[in-house]
Every structure is written in structure tokens, then in C-alpha cells.
Design a protein around this motif. Sequence first.
Motif, mmCIF file in Angstrom:
data_model
loop_
_atom_site.group_PDB
_atom_site.id
_atom_site.type_symbol
_atom_site.label_atom_id
_atom_site.label_comp_id
_atom_site.label_asym_id
_atom_site.label_seq_id
_atom_site.Cartn_x
_atom_site.Cartn_y
_atom_site.Cartn_z
ATOM 1 N N PHE A 1 -0.760 -4.788 8.670
ATOM 2 C CA PHE A 1 -1.817 -4.530 7.665
ATOM 3 C C PHE A 1 -2.145 -5.805 6.903
ATOM 4 C CE2 PHE A 1 -2.303 0.082 7.575
ATOM 5 C CZ PHE A 1 -1.216 0.477 8.339
ATOM 6 N N GLY A 2 -3.426 -6.125 6.808
ATOM 7 C CA GLY A 2 -3.870 -7.217 5.940
ATOM 8 C C GLY A 2 -4.247 -8.467 6.704
ATOM 9 N N ARG B 1 -14.241 -15.061 -1.761
ATOM 10 C CA ARG B 1 -12.826 -14.751 -1.548
ATOM 11 C C ARG B 1 -12.202 -16.042 -1.047
ATOM 12 N NH1 ARG B 1 -11.293 -9.379 -0.487
ATOM 13 N NH2 ARG B 1 -10.028 -9.875 1.326
ATOM 14 N N ARG B 2 -10.911 -16.197 -1.255
ATOM 15 C CA ARG B 2 -10.321 -17.483 -0.889
ATOM 16 C C ARG B 2 -10.489 -17.727 0.609
ATOM 17 N NH1 ARG B 2 -6.216 -20.590 0.713
ATOM 18 N NH2 ARG B 2 -5.265 -22.120 -0.685
ATOM 19 N N SER C 1 -7.381 -3.902 9.188
ATOM 20 C CA SER C 1 -8.095 -4.766 8.251
ATOM 21 C C SER C 1 -8.839 -3.902 7.244
ATOM 22 C CB SER C 1 -9.088 -5.615 9.056
ATOM 23 O OG SER C 1 -10.048 -6.180 8.210
ATOM 24 N N ALA D 1 0.958 -7.392 4.991
ATOM 25 C CA ALA D 1 0.524 -8.700 4.456
ATOM 26 C C ALA D 1 -0.608 -8.369 3.499
ATOM 27 C CB ALA D 1 0.051 -9.601 5.584
ATOM 28 N N VAL E 1 -9.872 -0.080 8.302
ATOM 29 C CA VAL E 1 -9.471 1.157 7.596
ATOM 30 C C VAL E 1 -10.592 1.712 6.724
ATOM 31 C CG1 VAL E 1 -6.996 0.614 7.617
ATOM 32 C CG2 VAL E 1 -8.380 -0.057 5.647
ATOM 33 N N GLY F 1 -1.708 -12.748 6.288
ATOM 34 C CA GLY F 1 -1.853 -11.934 7.495
ATOM 35 C C GLY F 1 -2.363 -12.757 8.666
ATOM 36 N N PRO G 1 0.828 -1.214 0.000
ATOM 37 C CA PRO G 1 0.000 0.000 0.000
ATOM 38 C C PRO G 1 0.855 1.253 0.000
ATOM 39 C CG PRO G 1 -0.049 -1.047 2.157
ATOM 40 C CD PRO G 1 0.822 -1.902 1.295
ATOM 41 N N GLY H 1 -0.999 -8.703 0.170
ATOM 42 C CA GLY H 1 -1.348 -9.470 -1.023
ATOM 43 C C GLY H 1 -0.433 -9.257 -2.217
HETATM 44 O O1 N01 Z 1 -3.166 -11.656 0.251
HETATM 45 P P1 N01 Z 1 -4.734 -11.282 0.194
HETATM 46 P P2 N01 Z 1 -2.466 -12.851 1.023
HETATM 47 N N1 N01 Z 1 -4.921 -1.510 4.607
HETATM 48 O O2 N01 Z 1 -4.887 -10.460 -1.031
HETATM 49 C C1 N01 Z 1 -5.685 -6.103 2.601
HETATM 50 C C2 N01 Z 1 -2.283 -17.633 -1.066
HETATM 51 N N2 N01 Z 1 -1.814 -17.877 0.290
HETATM 52 O O3 N01 Z 1 -1.006 -12.733 0.794
HETATM 53 O O4 N01 Z 1 -9.084 -7.219 -0.241
HETATM 54 C C3 N01 Z 1 -5.486 -2.605 5.138
HETATM 55 O O5 N01 Z 1 -5.559 -12.463 0.359
HETATM 56 C C4 N01 Z 1 -6.563 -6.624 1.507
HETATM 57 O O6 N01 Z 1 -7.805 -5.972 1.481
HETATM 58 P P3 N01 Z 1 -8.596 -5.828 0.057
HETATM 59 C C5 N01 Z 1 -3.788 -17.756 -1.118
HETATM 60 O O7 N01 Z 1 -4.183 -18.153 -2.398
HETATM 61 C C6 N01 Z 1 -2.106 -19.061 0.875
HETATM 62 O O8 N01 Z 1 -2.919 -12.928 2.385
HETATM 63 O O9 N01 Z 1 -7.569 -5.359 -0.952
HETATM 64 N N3 N01 Z 1 -5.611 -3.763 4.486
HETATM 65 C C7 N01 Z 1 -6.653 -8.087 1.905
HETATM 66 O O10 N01 Z 1 -7.626 -8.287 2.874
HETATM 67 C C8 N01 Z 1 -4.195 -16.346 -0.822
HETATM 68 O O11 N01 Z 1 -5.523 -16.052 -1.166
HETATM 69 C C9 N01 Z 1 -1.712 -19.316 2.152
HETATM 70 O O12 N01 Z 1 -9.648 -4.838 0.340
HETATM 71 C C10 N01 Z 1 -5.132 -3.818 3.231
HETATM 72 C C11 N01 Z 1 -5.268 -8.346 2.508
HETATM 73 O O13 N01 Z 1 -4.667 -7.073 2.731
HETATM 74 C C12 N01 Z 1 -3.169 -15.580 -1.616
HETATM 75 O O14 N01 Z 1 -1.964 -16.314 -1.429
HETATM 76 C C13 N01 Z 1 -1.005 -18.366 2.868
HETATM 77 C C14 N01 Z 1 -4.522 -2.721 2.624
HETATM 78 C C15 N01 Z 1 -4.392 -9.135 1.577
HETATM 79 O O15 N01 Z 1 -4.926 -10.412 1.488
HETATM 80 C C16 N01 Z 1 -2.987 -14.154 -1.167
HETATM 81 O O16 N01 Z 1 -2.978 -14.121 0.247
HETATM 82 C C17 N01 Z 1 -0.723 -17.164 2.261
HETATM 83 C C18 N01 Z 1 -4.428 -1.536 3.366
HETATM 84 N N4 N01 Z 1 -3.883 -0.433 2.852
HETATM 85 C C19 N01 Z 1 -1.125 -16.929 0.973
HETATM 86 N N5 N01 Z 1 -4.150 -3.078 1.365
HETATM 87 C C20 N01 Z 1 -2.074 -20.592 2.781
HETATM 88 O O17 N01 Z 1 -2.321 -20.729 3.932
HETATM 89 C C21 N01 Z 1 -4.525 -4.367 1.209
HETATM 90 N N6 N01 Z 1 -5.117 -4.810 2.335
HETATM 91 C C22 N01 Z 1 -2.201 -21.692 1.916
#
Ligand code: N01
Length: 533
Positions: A181-182, A325-326, A205, A375, A347, A187, A149, A377
Motif C-alpha cells: 500500500f502506498g 505533492r512532493r 495506490s 508505505a 483504491v 513506496g 491505514p 506515510g
Molecule cells: O509517504 P507519503 P512517504 N490505501 O505520504 C497512500 C520523505 N521521503 O513515506 O495521499 C492506499 O508521501 C497515500 O495516499 P494519500 C519525503 O518528504 C523521502 O512515501 O493519503 N494508499 C500516499 O500516496 C516524502 O514526501 C524519500 O491519498 C494509501 C502514500 O500512501 C515523505 O517522506 C523517501 C492508503 C504515502 O505517501 C513521506 O513519504 C521516503 C491506503 N489505505 C520518504 N493510505 C526520499 O527519497 C495512505 N495511502 C528522499
Amino acid sequence: MADPKSFDALVIGAGFSGLYMLIKLREIGLSAQVVEAGSGVGGTWYWNRYPGARCDISSIEYSYSFDPELEQEWTWKERYSAQPDILEYLEHVADRYDLIDGITFDTRVTAARWNEEMARWLVETDKGGSFDVQFLILATGALSEPKLPDLPGLENFSGPILNTARWDDSVDLTGKRVCHFGVGSSGIQTVAEIGKIVEELTVFSRTPSFAVPCSNPPLTAEQSAAAKADYPAMRELQRHSALSFATLPKEGGAKVCEPAEREKRLESAWTESTFSLLLEFDDILFDDESNALVTEFAQRKLTQTITDPEKARKLIPQDVQLGGRRLCAEIGFYDAINQDNVTVVDVREEPVTNITTDAVVTDKGSYPADVIIFATGFDACVGAIKAIDIRGKGGQSIREEWANGPRAYLGLAVEGFPNMFTITGPGSPSVLSNVVVSIEQHVEWIARCLADMRERGAAVIEAEAQAEEAWLEHVDEVARPTIFPKANSWYMGHTRDGKRVFMPYVGGVGAYREKCDAVAAAGYEGFTLGVAP
Ligand code: N01
Ligand code: FAD
């Protein structure tokens, strides 16, 4: 610049995809090199070293199937393996198949240009080296380009800023005040672990996801032996099922199930495995009424789990259908959230207005921080490809071609970019499946295609515009009746012709495999094959 090194094929990325691709290319007798930005193999499992990182599909399923000997010699310690164990597995694969000498590490591919006269790709790297290759294979990962971000004042922060996808484990978080964050999958896993050691934690969040309890007992010797004995049958199920899981959805819809029976079944599915809730009935991903029943169940469970009603209000998804969403798997996330030293900020109702040297400031308060963690994404499905300046026929740029959403035939090839393949590209099941199953299918298809081309004396292959367009329409058509396009999720990150595009193929991993095989059997229908210029 030194003369380019020549190979038949260049593979970008040394994760699950790139390693297997190198094995297959060598097997069919092509010379190949892998270029990897990291200092080691592993891709996702090399970079994502944050505390608590682990897979959420059982490791017995989330692993290579191409070699029964590898399956038998490797023993997973836990049901859902932690990042160090998955990395160790991939390092073992690299050693076992002598792959390391075929990989150039610490090198990022920056550009690739198609030379029409030579029918070859000229590939450039950030180290000044270059490659001249017939085939370019993008094993760059659908979730490898982190999205950070742009928060006001971030440059003023005086402490460490960590990103889960580029974790720096030299930063000790013990006793620190952390702003995180996230709350997606990354996260949730991070907060669960760091919650145990930090002094104070503020979790910011934006769009919360549903997280289900994940039980992760160590695998016993008996369980491992049983799984090893069952590998062939289990892999067959994975390859031909809709979501590439060995567990299939149970027949019958949620809304037609008698309420007490439905409740009982959902209760037992809640703790069974990450995706059990979605598999308990066969209409949850398609029928709004059935989905609403399961979504309400999950909301109720989380209301019982999160003790503070304010935190619950901020973290329980209200406007999202379960599965849209996943789904996330949690081991201790809500325990951490329930701690008194953990604050939750949404937020959307309390935007960040500034970051100072030692605090994150919102329009309602100031939250002290020694460390900030993102965290937040990935630029999913397209980010790592668009990060490279890829120029196809007539100098057309993939960045420009995909500016309004990605297009690809079968998620494997792009019209105008001959002899270039994408592993788990947009328009293939990729992130909506057990990704390793989808990776193996793509790698095997590409290897078969290259071997067939050689046999037929073809030197160039390119997706046809009409086939690509028809495939995009099909991807859209099968997604429309499902819950997926309705969600605000990273699956939907882009627009094409003014419409948001659902990027993965949701028509089923088995059906997709059959389609790809039929295309190959029909002499690469939808592709044009040409001879060397
Ligand atoms: O990323 P995400 P991730 N202020 O995009 C938020 C795989 N994976 O790395 O949706 C506050 O899911 C953002 O909000 P929004 C799996 O396929 C698997 O966690 O943009 N929050 C979102 O809620 C997964 O789906 C595992 O509105 C902010 C969050 O950050 C994919 O990878 C483990 C923000 C990001 O969540 C991605 O996962 C890890 C801000 N300024 C990953 N900006 C397993 O366990 C963004 N967000 C298998
Ligand atoms: P990656 O593993 O992402 O590897 C791509 C590699 O390409 C990277 O090492 C990167 O450095 C390199 N690269 C990219 N661009 C360049 C360039 N220009 N030059 C040089 N190198 C480059 N999927 C599941 O099915 N189940 C799970 O449980 C699961 N858990 C996950 C957990 C996390 C934390 C994350 C982030 C993802 C998870 N995934 C999961 C998805 C996961 O990404 C895939 O399962 C799989 O590991 C992808 O492998 P890959 O080789 O295709 O891509």
C-alpha cells in the motif's frame, strides 16, 4: 519513581537534529541529555530500513556543513546515498563528537509538564525515569510518526505486516505474494526493489505522485575531490537560496519560453536530478499556466514509460499540479510496475472491503498475500510532538492547542509553552527544503538564543501570542499565491479555524534565515524574556 535527573536541556530525538543540538549545547557550556526511542542514532535513517531507501537530494548537499573537517574526511560513495551509508555517516558523527554517552536509547518520552514556580520542565519516559530540565528541545522529526491505514479485517491476516518506517528485515520476501500500500517516496523505492524478488506483487495506490528518473552513478574520486574543494561556496548558496539547494531556479517563465525550446529544456531536466524540472523555470511553483505545461510534459513522459495503459491510468497523477505533492525520485519503480507479475489497484475506484488470513479483498476482486507492506506515510510535522503529552502554562495541552492545526512562532516556539523549542517545527521551511540545511539553521539559532539568555540573565523565554498570530498569517499569505495549498498533500494535513493549513513556510529558506536572525538581533522580538522565579 527515582528522582528526576537534572540537566540544563533535554533533547528528544537523536537524528540529524538531536545530534547537532547536543554538540551545540555542549559547545555553549550547557549540560544536556538526549532521549531517543530507537536503539541507535540516526532518526529517519535508523528507522527507515526498507529496501531501496535512500535520499533524493545529493549527499554532498544532504549532509552537515558545520565542520569543514567533517566535510573533508567523509567521502560519499554515491550521488544519492542509500540508507545504510547515511546511517553510517550519522554513527560516525556520534562517535567523532563523543555524543553516545549523552544519549539515553530505547526510551520514549511520554509526557512533559511545565512547572511554573520552578520555571522548569518535568519530563517522563516509558522506562519510568524522569528529567528535570530548564529547556525542552523537540528534535522529534517532521516525518517520524508513521500513519497506518485502518483496513477492515487486518487483524485476521496471518502473515507478516511490514511498515516501511519500522522495517523488519528478518522477513524474507523472496518468492512471496505481497500486497503493498502506498506509492509516495517510500513506496516507490520499496516497490522498485522488492519487485525484483517477489513472486507476485499487488500495488494499492490512492493518490499517486509524480516520480522522475533518478540517475545514481557512484561518485568518482575526481567528483568527490571537486565537491570537497567547493564545499564553502556550495553551502553558502544553500543557506541563502529559496529551497536550500545549491542549484537555483533558472530565470524566466515556462509559459513565455518558445515551445520547442521549452520541450528541449524539460527533456534534459527530466533526467538531471530529482528537482530539476521544478528549477528549469522560475515560475512553475507560482503560475498555474506554466505549471500546467510542465505537468503535461511529465504526464506525457510517464505515459511513454508505463507500458500497460491501465496501469498508467492508475499511476499517472491527473488532478495534481507537478510539485504540489512532493516530487519522488525513482530508480526502477516503473520497471517493476511494467512487470507481468505486478498488478496495480486504485483504491479510489476499488476500495478494500476486507482482509482475510491470506488476501486483500476489494469490491472487485481478491489479491493473494503472504505479506502486507504499508508505505502509507507519516502524521507529518505534528505527529511526533502530539504523541507526547506536553503540558505548558496552566496545564494547557499541546494536543488540544494543535487539535485544529499547529501554531508556532517561526516554527521554533509555541506561545504558552515557555523554554520549549521545536527543530523544523510547523511554520518553518523544514520539509520544503533540504532538511539538513534547515536543521542546522534552527539548531544554531536555538544555541545562540540560549547563550544570549544566559548573558542577559534571562531564564525564561516564551513566544508572544501576537507575534505567533502574525507569523501564522504570514506563512499563509506566502503560501497562497503558490501551487502548494491547492494540492491534496501531507503538507496540508490539518485544519485551523475551519481552513486547511499549509504547514511548512514557503517564503524561502534564505529569507526565513534573515527573519530569524533579525528577530535575535532585535533582542528576540516577538518573545518575552523573563528572569528565574
Ligand atoms: O509517504 P507519503 P512517504 N490505501 O505520504 C497512500 C520523505 N521521503 O513515506 O495521499 C492506499 O508521501 C497515500 O495516499 P494519500 C519525503 O518528504 C523521502 O512515501 O493519503 N494508499 C500516499 O500516496 C516524502 O514526501 C524519500 O491519498 C494509501 C502514500 O500512501 C515523505 O517522506 C523517501 C492508503 C504515502 O505517501 C513521506 O513519504 C521516503 C491506503 N489505505 C520518504 N493510505 C526520499 O527519497 C495512505 N495511502 C528522499
Ligand atoms: P528524525 O530523523 O525523524 O529523528 C527524530 C528522532 O526522534 C527519531 O529517531 C525518533 O525515534 C525520535 N523520537 C520522536 N519522538 C520521540 C519520543 N517521544 N521519545 C524519544 N524519541 C523520540 N529530507 C531531505 O531533505 N532530503 C532527503 O533526501 C530526505 N529523504 C528522506 C527519506 C525518508 C525515507 C524519510 C522518511 C525522510 C526523508 N527526509 C529527507 C526527511 C528527513 O526526515 C530529514 O531530512 C531528517 O533526517 C530529519 O532529521 P530529524 O533529526 O529532524 O528527525
